[in-house]
Design a protein around this motif. Structure first.
Motif, PDB file in Angstrom:
ATOM      1  N   ALA A   1     -29.454  13.956  -3.516  1.00  0.00           N
ATOM      2  CA  ALA A   1     -28.467  13.513  -2.394  1.00  0.00           C
ATOM      3  C   ALA A   1     -27.509  12.571  -3.092  1.00  0.00           C
ATOM      4  N   GLU A   2     -27.949  11.874  -4.221  1.00  0.00           N
ATOM      5  CA  GLU A   2     -26.642  11.253  -4.967  1.00  0.00           C
ATOM      6  C   GLU A   2     -25.674  12.000  -5.452  1.00  0.00           C
ATOM      7  N   ASN A   3     -26.012  13.006  -6.156  1.00  0.00           N
ATOM      8  CA  ASN A   3     -24.906  13.848  -6.552  1.00  0.00           C
ATOM      9  C   ASN A   3     -24.064  14.423  -5.298  1.00  0.00           C
ATOM     10  N   LEU A   4     -24.660  14.725  -4.342  1.00  0.00           N
ATOM     11  CA  LEU A   4     -23.763  15.116  -3.204  1.00  0.00           C
ATOM     12  C   LEU A   4     -23.064  13.866  -2.720  1.00  0.00           C
ATOM     13  N   ASP A   5     -23.428  12.956  -2.602  1.00  0.00           N
ATOM     14  CA  ASP A   5     -22.799  11.485  -2.193  1.00  0.00           C
ATOM     15  C   ASP A   5     -21.666  11.328  -3.131  1.00  0.00           C
TER      16      ASP A   5
ATOM     17  N   GLU B   1     -28.398  23.476   4.456  1.00  0.00           N
ATOM     18  CA  GLU B   1     -27.832  24.663   4.621  1.00  0.00           C
ATOM     19  C   GLU B   1     -28.425  25.447   3.407  1.00  0.00           C
ATOM     20  N   VAL B   2     -28.350  24.635   2.245  1.00  0.00           N
ATOM     21  CA  VAL B   2     -28.917  25.278   1.136  1.00  0.00           C
ATOM     22  C   VAL B   2     -30.526  25.172   0.947  1.00  0.00           C
ATOM     23  N   GLY B   3     -31.016  24.622   1.966  1.00  0.00           N
ATOM     24  CA  GLY B   3     -32.574  24.718   1.952  1.00  0.00           C
ATOM     25  C   GLY B   3     -33.221  23.569   1.034  1.00  0.00           C
ATOM     26  N   LEU B   4     -32.616  22.561   0.801  1.00  0.00           N
ATOM     27  CA  LEU B   4     -32.785  21.574  -0.154  1.00  0.00           C
ATOM     28  C   LEU B   4     -33.532  20.315   0.451  1.00  0.00           C
ATOM     29  N   VAL B   5     -33.576  20.267   1.590  1.00  0.00           N
ATOM     30  CA  VAL B   5     -33.921  18.793   2.215  1.00  0.00           C
ATOM     31  C   VAL B   5     -35.242  18.327   1.396  1.00  0.00           C
ATOM     32  N   PRO B   6     -36.278  18.994   1.418  1.00  0.00           N
ATOM     33  CA  PRO B   6     -37.300  18.361   0.617  1.00  0.00           C
ATOM     34  C   PRO B   6     -37.061  17.937  -0.659  1.00  0.00           C
ATOM     35  N   PHE B   7     -36.141  18.074  -1.373  1.00  0.00           N
ATOM     36  CA  PHE B   7     -35.513  17.872  -2.769  1.00  0.00           C
ATOM     37  C   PHE B   7     -34.597  16.763  -2.641  1.00  0.00           C
ATOM     38  N   ARG B   8     -34.315  16.145  -1.617  1.00  0.00           N
ATOM     39  CA  ARG B   8     -33.082  15.302  -1.534  1.00  0.00           C
ATOM     40  C   ARG B   8     -33.167  14.089  -2.662  1.00  0.00           C
ATOM     41  N   ASN B   9     -34.334  13.612  -2.471  1.00  0.00           N
ATOM     42  CA  ASN B   9     -34.808  12.516  -3.755  1.00  0.00           C
ATOM     43  C   ASN B   9     -35.269  12.656  -4.884  1.00  0.00           C
ATOM     44  N   ARG B  10     -35.060  13.963  -5.247  1.00  0.00           N
ATOM     45  CA  ARG B  10     -35.725  14.271  -6.690  1.00  0.00           C
ATOM     46  C   ARG B  10     -34.511  14.238  -7.735  1.00  0.00           C
ATOM     47  N   LEU B  11     -34.811  13.872  -8.883  1.00  0.00           N
ATOM     48  CA  LEU B  11     -33.896  13.669  -9.834  1.00  0.00           C
ATOM     49  C   LEU B  11     -33.430  15.191 -10.267  1.00  0.00           C
TER      50      LEU B  11
ATOM     51  N   PRO C   1     -35.851  23.194 -11.539  1.00  0.00           N
ATOM     52  CA  PRO C   1     -35.736  24.401 -12.065  1.00  0.00           C
ATOM     53  C   PRO C   1     -34.038  24.770 -11.966  1.00  0.00           C
ATOM     54  N   GLY C   2     -33.629  25.677 -12.755  1.00  0.00           N
ATOM     55  CA  GLY C   2     -32.254  26.212 -12.852  1.00  0.00           C
ATOM     56  C   GLY C   2     -31.906  26.661 -11.385  1.00  0.00           C
ATOM     57  N   GLY C   3     -32.702  27.390 -10.603  1.00  0.00           N
ATOM     58  CA  GLY C   3     -32.311  28.086  -9.406  1.00  0.00           C
ATOM     59  C   GLY C   3     -32.009  26.906  -8.265  1.00  0.00           C
ATOM     60  N   ILE C   4     -33.046  25.926  -8.487  1.00  0.00           N
ATOM     61  CA  ILE C   4     -32.578  24.653  -7.406  1.00  0.00           C
ATOM     62  C   ILE C   4     -31.337  24.001  -7.905  1.00  0.00           C
ATOM     63  N   GLN C   5     -31.363  23.673  -9.261  1.00  0.00           N
ATOM     64  CA  GLN C   5     -29.860  23.184  -9.612  1.00  0.00           C
ATOM     65  C   GLN C   5     -28.547  23.906  -9.130  1.00  0.00           C
ATOM     66  N   GLN C   6     -28.803  25.168  -9.388  1.00  0.00           N
ATOM     67  CA  GLN C   6     -27.695  25.863  -8.881  1.00  0.00           C
ATOM     68  C   GLN C   6     -27.285  25.848  -7.421  1.00  0.00           C
ATOM     69  N   ARG C   7     -28.208  25.488  -6.597  1.00  0.00           N
ATOM     70  CA  ARG C   7     -27.826  25.402  -5.188  1.00  0.00           C
ATOM     71  C   ARG C   7     -27.390  23.989  -4.804  1.00  0.00           C
ATOM     72  N   VAL C   8     -27.816  22.913  -5.497  1.00  0.00           N
ATOM     73  CA  VAL C   8     -27.450  21.547  -5.537  1.00  0.00           C
ATOM     74  C   VAL C   8     -25.722  21.823  -5.960  1.00  0.00           C
TER      75      VAL C   8
ATOM     76  N   GLU D   1     -45.315  30.398  -6.551  1.00  0.00           N
ATOM     77  CA  GLU D   1     -43.920  30.101  -5.719  1.00  0.00           C
ATOM     78  C   GLU D   1     -42.742  29.769  -6.609  1.00  0.00           C
ATOM     79  N   VAL D   2     -41.755  30.752  -6.480  1.00  0.00           N
ATOM     80  CA  VAL D   2     -40.505  30.185  -7.004  1.00  0.00           C
ATOM     81  C   VAL D   2     -39.785  29.309  -6.210  1.00  0.00           C
ATOM     82  N   PRO D   3     -39.654  27.823  -6.310  1.00  0.00           N
ATOM     83  CA  PRO D   3     -39.106  27.082  -5.331  1.00  0.00           C
ATOM     84  C   PRO D   3     -37.667  27.456  -4.892  1.00  0.00           C
TER      85      PRO D   3
END
Lengths: 307, 315
Positions: free
Chosen positions: A97-101, A124-134, A139-146, B313-315
């Motif tokens: 979330a801080e990155n988006l901010d 939209e990118v399906g990352l609500v559960p990850f909002r407060n993660r560093l 993983p790379g795929g998540i970072q890509q969506r961020v 599961e691939v997150p």
């Protein structure tokens, strides 16, 4: 719907000293298109993108981006576009979330608007559960969506993607493409550059750069029909060298390439005649139809240019 | 059956707390072009480093030509060519000077060096660039120079870590052509790639997922084992909304639809084979042209992940 093209590039050129990085490039991209821009290393792709993003002034011609002349109003253009590259830039020690901010703030968003955009973007990118993660721990795929959410936080009408899915897990790649597809259907235009010809197949139209010039422009199907005519066959054989030598003297054989456990052959011969010709040379060979690829187009055009 | 040139047996490895390999086994024979294919972080680089003897496995066996690559006295190092992902050439030395420098490291005599250099320059078509500084080479040419350097001492085993990453399609195809040439001379070649579509170029493929082998076979056999069906759906022109009309059709097909990706003017849809005819009829009735297409390695990879007994599961 707005009918003016999102990108209107006319006789665009850029010289560096005596070197013409981009020569007389002309194309338009209508709203809601995924447009692919391909080319060899050093073909002028990156130079074009830098010009279109307002980072580099053209030497000649002009480019209207979102209706504005990017040579004259680069700042206005920058505010209206989003950019994401394979080597995306995220702040690893900030949360998602801080990155988006941060990126939203950089685009002048603030207060409730920014908070809403962050919430919507994460959904939209399906990352609500990850909002407060560093970010660094993801993983790379998540970072890509961020990175994608960052590029979209100011709701750009034009999104530049540079080889966006290279190396990511195929599952993450499909999710990414799905998000892009939804955006495009809401009217966002995508300008995609890639060496990954799989990615190029997603594009509605593709432009191909060779040595600073745009040498081909069309839908993938049109380009294949125009520049890689004939039919493509996968020939399984243990005698690749013999067959390659034999094919090279046959005018009906348009291209031969060593590929996996055999050859990839493009020919104007009818299927039955081609199969017969192969089996005459190697009775144990297998002949299977294959799809023409944009690589066939690419190779044909670069070979033409070399001549 | 001769001893494979490269053999890994139940190899485990970790970096700190991160497990990079979980019981990986594979073998590469002389003359074989083996592709270790998987996304970033699948464990490809760890596997190669273990084979190159750069580090030791936590458990399991690694053998190069029957010897332990960590045993410097066994001659393994001399038999190995290793091209890591970030291969450091000397940027301010020319192509020729770089080759010469590495030839000296390998103690090649002048005559041998000249002969090999000329052959490599001809194969890689780098001869016209002999005097160009390595820094001034394009990405594809730089990789070809790095490959030439790794080949100067004529290794029996060649390990290449993502040699085609970031290289344009034409140079990439040229690199593969070079690899076919060397495999034809009985070199054992192990190449890694994260470009799924490059799996089709290998003689044999190992699909690597989270440090373990997901599937391993010839490309043809792997593709033949794919259970689902790929459909290419073309809509007749229309604007960006042309594929919107297909949404209800695709939703109706429900779980039978495995994946949908954009494809030029239309869509590429993977469906369960049992639903193929139903999907084709419905989509045709909706005004599309539908035809079956060969599956890609990405489709294959995902279906194998889904079928894996301990699929994570691939997150």
């Amino acid at each position: 719907m707005n009918t003016a093209p999102i990108l209107d590039v006319q006789d665009l050129g850029r010289r560096f000293g005596d070197f013409h990085a981009v020569r007389n490039v002309t194309f338009q991209v209508p709203q809601g298109e995924i447009f692919g821009y391909l080319g060899a290393n050093g073909a002028g792709k990156s130079t074009t993108i830098r010009i279109l993003c307002g980072l580099l002034a053209p030497s000649s011609g002009r480019a209207l981006v979102l209706g504005r002349d990017v040579g004259r109003e680069p700042e206005a253009v920058k505010r209206g576009i989003g950019y994401m590259s394979q080597r995306f830039s995220l702040y690893p020690d900030l949360t998602v979330a801080e990155n988006l901010d941060f990126f939203g703030g950089a685009y002048g968003l603030a207060g409730r608007t920014l908070r809403t955009r962050i919430d919507d973007g994460l959904a939209e990118v399906g990352l609500v559960p990850f909002r407060n993660r560093l970010t660094a721990t993801l993983p790379g795929g998540i970072q890509q969506r961020v990175a994608l959410a960052n590029a979209l936080v100011h709701q750009p009408r034009l999104l530049f993607l540079d080889e966006p899915t290279a190396g990511v897990d195929p599952a993450a790649r499909r999710q990414f493409l799905d998000i892009v597809r939804r955006r495009v259907r809401q009217g966002t235009t995508v300008f995609l550059t890639t060496h990954y010809l799989d990615e190029a197949e997603y594009c509605r139209r593709v432009g191909l750069m060779v040595q600073g010039r745009l040498v081909a422009l069309g839908t993938p199907a049109e380009l294949k029909a125009r520049h890689a005519p004939g039919t493509v066959w996968a020939v399984t054989t243990g005698r690749t060298a013999d067959l390659t030598a034999a094919f090279s003297s046959q005018p009906e054989v348009l291209a031969v390439q060593h590929f996996g456990a055999g050859l990839r052959v493009r020919t104007s011969l009818e299927p039955a005649r081609f199969a017969a010709a192969v089996l005459r040379m190697d009775p144990n060979a297998g002949v299977e139809p294959a799809d023409a690829s944009l690589e066939d187009v690419f190779r044909a055009l670069v070979a033409e240019d070399d001549r | 059956m001769p001893e494979p040139a490269v053999r890994m047996q139940d190899v485990h490895h970790r970096h700190g707390t991160v497990v990079s390999l979980r019981g990986l086994s594979l073998a590469v024979r002389p003359g074989e072009l083996y592709g270790l294919v998987g996304p970033d972080a699948a464990g490809k680089t760890s596997a190669l480093r273990l084979m190159a003897g750069v580090m030791a496995p936590a458990s399991g066996t690694v053998r190069i030509l029957g010897n332990d690559p960590l045993d410097a006295g066994s001659g393994v190092r001399e038999a190995l060519g290793y091209m890591p992902q970030r291969f450091s050439l000397y940027g301010d030395l020319s192509v020729g000077e770089n080759l010469r420098f590495f030839a000296d490291l390998f103690c090649l005599d002048r005559v041998t060096y000249r002969a090999r250099r000329d052959r490599l320059l001809a194969l890689t078509r780098l001869a016209p660039f002999l005097d160009r500084r390595a820094d001034a080479l394009s990405g594809g040419m730089y990789k070809k120079l790095a490959l030439s350097v790794a080949l100067l001492h004529e290794p029996k085993v060649l390990l290449l870590d993502e040699p085609t990453n970031g290289v344009d399609p034409v140079s990439r195809a040229e690199l593969w052509d070079l690899l076919y040439e060397f495999a034809a001379r009985d070199m054992a070649i192990l190449v890694t790639t994260s470009y799924m579509d490059e799996a089709a170029r290998c003689g044999r493929v190992g699909l690597l997922h989270q440090g373990a082998m997901l599937a391993e076979d010839t490309p043809t056999a792997l593709v033949a084992g794919f259970q689902d069906t790929v459909l290419r759906i073309e809509t007749d022109g229309g604007g960006p909304d042309a594929t919107d009309a297909l949404d209800p059709v695709l939703s109706d097909l429900g779980d039978a639809v495995v994946a949908v990706t954009p494809l030029g003017m239309g869509l590429r849809v993977v469906v369960r084979t049992a639903a193929r005819d139903r999907a084709t009829d419905r989509l045709t009735a909706a005004g599309c042209q539908v035809r079956q297409a060969p599956p890609g390695f990405e489709d294959l990879f995902l279906s194998r992940v889904a079928a894996a007994p301990h699929a994570m599961e691939v997150p």
